[in-house]
Design a protein around this motif. Structure first.
Motif, PDB file in Angstrom:
ATOM      1  N   TYR A 112       0.924  -1.166  -0.105  1.00 21.99           N
ATOM      2  CA  TYR A 112       0.544  -0.028  -0.294  1.00 21.99           C
ATOM      3  C   TYR A 112       0.990   1.119  -0.327  1.00 21.99           C
ATOM      4  O   TYR A 112       1.295   1.964  -1.104  1.00 21.99           O
ATOM      5  CB  TYR A 112      -0.381   0.236   1.300  1.00 21.99           C
ATOM      6  N   ALA A 113       1.206   1.315   0.855  1.00 20.36           N
ATOM      7  CA  ALA A 113       2.867   3.003   1.176  1.00 20.36           C
ATOM      8  C   ALA A 113       3.549   2.683   0.060  1.00 20.36           C
ATOM      9  O   ALA A 113       3.505   4.011   0.059  1.00 20.36           O
ATOM     10  CB  ALA A 113       3.336   2.448   2.389  1.00 20.36           C
ATOM     11  N   ALA A 114       4.213   1.093  -0.529  1.00 17.89           N
ATOM     12  CA  ALA A 114       4.981   1.652  -1.792  1.00 17.89           C
ATOM     13  C   ALA A 114       4.344   2.354  -3.265  1.00 17.89           C
ATOM     14  O   ALA A 114       4.909   2.917  -4.285  1.00 17.89           O
ATOM     15  CB  ALA A 114       5.450   0.078  -2.181  1.00 17.89           C
ATOM     16  N   GLN A 115       2.951   1.794  -3.024  1.00 17.59           N
ATOM     17  CA  GLN A 115       2.216   2.184  -3.933  1.00 17.59           C
ATOM     18  C   GLN A 115       1.349   3.810  -4.241  1.00 17.59           C
ATOM     19  O   GLN A 115       1.562   4.697  -5.103  1.00 17.59           O
ATOM     20  CB  GLN A 115       0.673   1.421  -4.813  1.00 17.59           C
ATOM     21  N   TRP A 116       0.927   4.080  -2.906  1.00 20.54           N
ATOM     22  CA  TRP A 116       0.924   5.226  -2.630  1.00 20.54           C
ATOM     23  C   TRP A 116       1.581   6.034  -1.806  1.00 20.54           C
ATOM     24  O   TRP A 116       0.287   6.450  -0.576  1.00 20.54           O
ATOM     25  CB  TRP A 116      -1.414   5.180  -2.577  1.00 20.54           C
ATOM     26  N   LEU A 130       9.705  -9.023   4.587  1.00 18.08           N
ATOM     27  CA  LEU A 130       9.438  -9.068   3.512  1.00 18.08           C
ATOM     28  C   LEU A 130      10.042  -9.842   2.418  1.00 18.08           C
ATOM     29  O   LEU A 130      11.098 -10.118   2.723  1.00 18.08           O
ATOM     30  CB  LEU A 130       9.238  -7.595   3.102  1.00 18.08           C
ATOM     31  N   PRO A 131       8.859 -10.610   1.199  1.00 18.97           N
ATOM     32  CA  PRO A 131      10.542 -11.145   0.615  1.00 18.97           C
ATOM     33  C   PRO A 131      11.734 -10.080  -0.410  1.00 18.97           C
ATOM     34  O   PRO A 131      10.913  -9.534  -0.390  1.00 18.97           O
ATOM     35  CB  PRO A 131       8.828 -11.485  -0.850  1.00 18.97           C
ATOM     36  N   THR A 132      11.888 -10.778  -0.846  1.00 13.60           N
ATOM     37  CA  THR A 132      13.441  -9.995  -0.934  1.00 13.60           C
ATOM     38  C   THR A 132      14.302  -9.352  -0.129  1.00 13.60           C
ATOM     39  O   THR A 132      15.233  -9.567   0.189  1.00 13.60           O
ATOM     40  CB  THR A 132      13.033  -9.551  -2.211  1.00 13.60           C
ATOM     41  N   PHE A 133      13.466  -8.952   1.067  1.00  9.50           N
ATOM     42  CA  PHE A 133      13.962  -7.999   2.380  1.00  9.50           C
ATOM     43  C   PHE A 133      14.053  -9.121   3.448  1.00  9.50           C
ATOM     44  O   PHE A 133      13.800  -8.328   4.462  1.00  9.50           O
ATOM     45  CB  PHE A 133      13.397  -6.386   2.299  1.00  9.50           C
ATOM     46  N   GLY A 134      14.622  -9.868   3.652  1.00  9.59           N
ATOM     47  CA  GLY A 134      15.122 -10.851   4.757  1.00  9.59           C
ATOM     48  C   GLY A 134      13.981 -11.849   4.938  1.00  9.59           C
ATOM     49  O   GLY A 134      14.649 -12.678   5.757  1.00  9.59           O
ATOM     50  N   GLN A 220       8.621 -10.367  -6.628  1.00  9.03           N
ATOM     51  CA  GLN A 220       9.303  -9.193  -8.076  1.00  9.03           C
ATOM     52  C   GLN A 220       8.990  -7.883  -8.028  1.00  9.03           C
ATOM     53  O   GLN A 220       9.522  -6.701  -8.070  1.00  9.03           O
ATOM     54  CB  GLN A 220       8.231 -10.002  -8.946  1.00  9.03           C
ATOM     55  N   ASP A 221       7.400  -6.938  -7.463  1.00 11.50           N
ATOM     56  CA  ASP A 221       6.981  -6.290  -7.271  1.00 11.50           C
ATOM     57  C   ASP A 221       8.060  -5.739  -6.097  1.00 11.50           C
ATOM     58  O   ASP A 221       7.991  -4.223  -5.954  1.00 11.50           O
ATOM     59  CB  ASP A 221       5.686  -6.338  -6.383  1.00 11.50           C
ATOM     60  N   ASN A 222       8.412  -6.343  -5.231  1.00  9.15           N
ATOM     61  CA  ASN A 222       9.655  -5.372  -3.856  1.00  9.15           C
ATOM     62  C   ASN A 222      10.394  -5.593  -4.179  1.00  9.15           C
ATOM     63  O   ASN A 222      10.963  -4.508  -4.250  1.00  9.15           O
ATOM     64  CB  ASN A 222       9.442  -6.746  -2.956  1.00  9.15           C
ATOM     65  N   LEU A 223      10.952  -5.851  -5.034  1.00 14.18           N
ATOM     66  CA  LEU A 223      12.150  -5.838  -6.244  1.00 14.18           C
ATOM     67  C   LEU A 223      12.672  -4.425  -6.562  1.00 14.18           C
ATOM     68  O   LEU A 223      13.139  -3.271  -6.538  1.00 14.18           O
ATOM     69  CB  LEU A 223      12.009  -7.144  -7.265  1.00 14.18           C
ATOM     70  N   ILE A 224      11.116  -4.063  -7.397  1.00 13.38           N
ATOM     71  CA  ILE A 224      11.447  -3.140  -7.655  1.00 13.38           C
ATOM     72  C   ILE A 224      11.105  -1.882  -6.740  1.00 13.38           C
ATOM     73  O   ILE A 224      11.189  -0.515  -6.855  1.00 13.38           O
ATOM     74  CB  ILE A 224       9.589  -2.672  -8.913  1.00 13.38           C
ATOM     75  N   TRP A 225      10.177  -1.915  -5.929  1.00 11.37           N
ATOM     76  CA  TRP A 225       9.339  -0.506  -5.123  1.00 11.37           C
ATOM     77  C   TRP A 225      10.957  -0.158  -4.048  1.00 11.37           C
ATOM     78  O   TRP A 225      10.933   0.351  -3.798  1.00 11.37           O
ATOM     79  CB  TRP A 225       8.223  -1.724  -4.375  1.00 11.37           C
ATOM     80  N   GLY A 226      11.513  -1.526  -4.147  1.00  9.29           N
ATOM     81  CA  GLY A 226      12.769  -1.326  -2.667  1.00  9.29           C
ATOM     82  C   GLY A 226      13.260  -0.672  -3.165  1.00  9.29           C
ATOM     83  O   GLY A 226      14.537   0.364  -2.701  1.00  9.29           O
ATOM     84  N   LYS A 227      13.805   0.147  -5.077  1.00 11.65           N
ATOM     85  CA  LYS A 227      14.849   0.858  -5.443  1.00 11.65           C
ATOM     86  C   LYS A 227      14.060   2.311  -5.061  1.00 11.65           C
ATOM     87  O   LYS A 227      14.800   3.248  -4.760  1.00 11.65           O
ATOM     88  CB  LYS A 227      14.194   0.450  -6.799  1.00 11.65           C
ATOM     89  N   THR A 228      13.236   2.927  -4.658  1.00 12.52           N
ATOM     90  CA  THR A 228      12.882   3.615  -4.232  1.00 12.52           C
ATOM     91  C   THR A 228      11.812   3.690  -2.657  1.00 12.52           C
ATOM     92  O   THR A 228      11.005   3.353  -2.493  1.00 12.52           O
ATOM     93  CB  THR A 228      11.570   4.778  -4.938  1.00 12.52           C
ATOM     94  N   PRO A 229      13.318   4.110  -1.596  1.00 15.38           N
ATOM     95  CA  PRO A 229      12.250   3.934  -0.373  1.00 15.38           C
ATOM     96  C   PRO A 229      11.618   4.539   0.070  1.00 15.38           C
ATOM     97  O   PRO A 229      11.841   5.603  -0.462  1.00 15.38           O
ATOM     98  CB  PRO A 229      14.086   3.639  -0.010  1.00 15.38           C
ATOM     99  N   LEU A 230      10.446   4.138   0.727  1.00  9.56           N
ATOM    100  CA  LEU A 230       9.324   5.346   1.921  1.00  9.56           C
ATOM    101  C   LEU A 230      10.194   6.755   2.538  1.00  9.56           C
ATOM    102  O   LEU A 230      11.745   6.114   3.590  1.00  9.56           O
ATOM    103  CB  LEU A 230       8.633   4.242   2.879  1.00  9.56           C
ATOM    104  N   ALA A 255      13.037   1.799   3.600  1.00  6.83           N
ATOM    105  CA  ALA A 255      12.206   2.921   4.611  1.00  6.83           C
ATOM    106  C   ALA A 255      13.991   4.126   4.906  1.00  6.83           C
ATOM    107  O   ALA A 255      14.897   3.104   5.344  1.00  6.83           O
ATOM    108  CB  ALA A 255      11.837   2.649   5.452  1.00  6.83           C
ATOM    109  N   THR A 256      13.774   4.974   5.377  1.00  9.44           N
ATOM    110  CA  THR A 256      14.726   5.992   5.007  1.00  9.44           C
ATOM    111  C   THR A 256      14.161   6.596   6.713  1.00  9.44           C
ATOM    112  O   THR A 256      15.453   7.160   7.566  1.00  9.44           O
ATOM    113  CB  THR A 256      15.428   7.308   4.330  1.00  9.44           C
ATOM    114  N   ASN A 257      13.574   6.421   7.215  1.00 10.22           N
ATOM    115  CA  ASN A 257      13.358   7.822   8.284  1.00 10.22           C
ATOM    116  C   ASN A 257      12.134   6.471   9.248  1.00 10.22           C
ATOM    117  O   ASN A 257      11.034   6.216   9.672  1.00 10.22           O
ATOM    118  CB  ASN A 257      12.188   8.771   7.810  1.00 10.22           C
ATOM    119  N   VAL A 258      13.139   5.620  10.319  1.00  9.73           N
ATOM    120  CA  VAL A 258      12.876   4.774  10.738  1.00  9.73           C
ATOM    121  C   VAL A 258      13.368   4.997  12.871  1.00  9.73           C
ATOM    122  O   VAL A 258      14.524   4.587  12.210  1.00  9.73           O
ATOM    123  CB  VAL A 258      13.332   2.582  10.458  1.00  9.73           C
ATOM    124  N   SER A 259      11.924   4.542  13.379  1.00  8.93           N
ATOM    125  CA  SER A 259      12.425   4.020  14.868  1.00  8.93           C
ATOM    126  C   SER A 259      12.073   2.326  14.965  1.00  8.93           C
ATOM    127  O   SER A 259      11.795   2.509  14.078  1.00  8.93           O
ATOM    128  CB  SER A 259      11.302   4.776  15.655  1.00  8.93           C
TER     129      SER A 259
END
Length: 291
Positions: A112-116, A130-134, A220-230, A255-259
Motif C-alpha cells: 500500500y505505502a509503496a504504491q500510494w 518482506l520477500p526480497t528483504f529478509g 518481483q514487486d518488492n524488487l521494484i518498489w525497494g528501489k525507491t525507499p519509503l 524505508a529511510t526514516n525508521v524508529s
C-alpha cells in the motif's frame, strides 16, 4: 466502547466486498488503518481499537479472503490486496492514513505505502518481514525457519490436511515455542475458536494459503518498489520472543526514516499480548512522528 460494540460494516468493492469495523473519536483528523496478520481476522485488534478510538479514526478490515470479507478465486498478490484496501479508504472519503500492518498485514501495508506513498502519513511494521528483504531466511527450515511457508504454498494438499482441524492448526501457531505467545492467557481458546471458525468457512483456507502462494509475485514487486525507499515516518515494532530486531532490519532496507521498538516479555502476537503498550507506541509515533 468495547470492540464487540463496534458494528461490522460492509464496503462493496469493484470486485468483491470488504468487512470492516470503524470507530472514530470526536473531531479526529488522523485515520489509522489496522491490517491483521495470518491466520487471524480483525478480531486481532479487539483490545487495541478501544484504546486508539479515543484519539483517532480507526478502521480495521478483515483482509480479502479472511473473516467476513469476500473469498475471491484469485488476486492475492499484495499489490492487488493493497489496491482493494486503497479503494476502501478512498470510498470512506479518507485522503491519508497511518497504516499499521502486523505479520502478513505488514506485507500488505508495504504494498500500500509503496504504491500510494502520498496517501500514507505514517507506516508501522509490526513483527513482519518482506520477500526480497529478509523473509527468505524465515522460510529456510534448514536454518531454523518455519515449515509453514512451504506447507501453505503446497497446493490442494494443504487444504485437505487442515480442513476439519482448523482449531488444531491455529492453536499450534499461537502456542508454539518460537514466534508464538509469551503470555498463554493473552489469546484464549475462545479467541482461537474465532479464527478457526473463520478459516472453516467455504473458501477461507484456500484464500489464506493463497497469500503465501503469491509470494513469488510479491518478491518481483518488492524488487521494484525497494528501489525507491519509503520516506514517511516508519516504525518497527518487534517482540523479544517473536522476530525481535528482525522486523527493523527489514524495514531499514525499504524505508529511510525508521524508529524501532522491541517489547520485552512478549511474543509474536503483540497487539493481543501487550495492547496497552502497543496502542501507546502507535499514539506517540503518529502524534509525534517518532517512537
Amino acid at each position: 466502547m468495547t470492540h464487540e460494540n463496534i458494528p461490522f460494516r460492509s464496503y462493496r468493492l469493484r470486485d468483491g466486498r470488504l468487512a470492516y469495523r470503524r470507530s472514530t473519536a470526536a473531531g479526529a483528523k488522523q485515520a489509522v488503518l489496522l491490517l491483521h496478520g495470518w491466520p487471524q481476522t480483525s478480531w486481532a485488534w479487539r483490545r487495541v481499537i478501544p484504546l486508539l478510538r479515543q484519539q483517532f479514526d480507526v478502521i480495521a478490515p478483515d483482509l480479502p479472503g479472511f473473516g467476513d470479507s469476500s473469498k475471491p478465486e484469485s488476486g492475492f498478490d499484495k499489490k492487488n490486496v493493497a489496491r482493494k484496501l486503497h479503494e476502501l479508504v478512498e470510498g470512506l472519503g479518507i485522503e491519508k492514513v497511518a497504516i499499521v500492518g502486523h505479520d502478513l498485514g505488514g506485507h500488505v501495508a508495504y504494498a500500500y505505502a509503496a504504491q500510494w506513498p502520498e496517501a500514507v502519513s505514517h507506516f508501522v511494521f509490526a513483527e513482519s518481514s518482506l520477500p526480497t528483504f529478509g523473509q527468505e531466511e524465515a522460510m529456510d527450515v534448514s536454518r531454523g525457519g518455519s515449515w509453514h511457508f512451504g506447507f501453505n504454498m503446497a497446493g490442494d494438499i494443504s487444504e485437505a490436511l487442515v480442513e476439519g482441524r482448523e482449531f488444531l492448526f491455529v492453536n499450534h501457531f499461537v502456542r508454539r515455542e518460537t514466534v508464538g505467545v509469551f503470555d498463554p492467557d493473552s489469546i484464549s481458546n475462545d479467541d482461537v475458536n474465532v479464527y478457526a471458525r473463520a478459516l472453516a468457512r467455504p473458501g477461507a483456507l484456500r484464500c489464506s494459503f493463497s497469500y503465501y502462494r503469491t509470494l513469488p509475485l510479491d518478491r518481483q514487486d518488492n524488487l521494484i518498489w525497494g528501489k525507491t525507499p519509503l520516506s514517511m515516518p516508519a516504525l518497527s515494532i518487534g517482540a523479544q520472543w517473536g522476530y525481535g530486531p528482525a522486523s527493523a532490519q527489514t524495514l531499514r532496507r525499504v524505508a529511510t526514516n525508521v524508529s524501532e521498538i522491541v517489547f520485552d516479555d512478549c511474543g509474536h502476537y503483540v497487539p493481543e499480548e501487550q495492547p496497552v503498550k502497543f496502542a501507546k507506541a502507535l499514539s506517540e509515533f503518529i502524534s509525534n512522528g517518532t517512537a
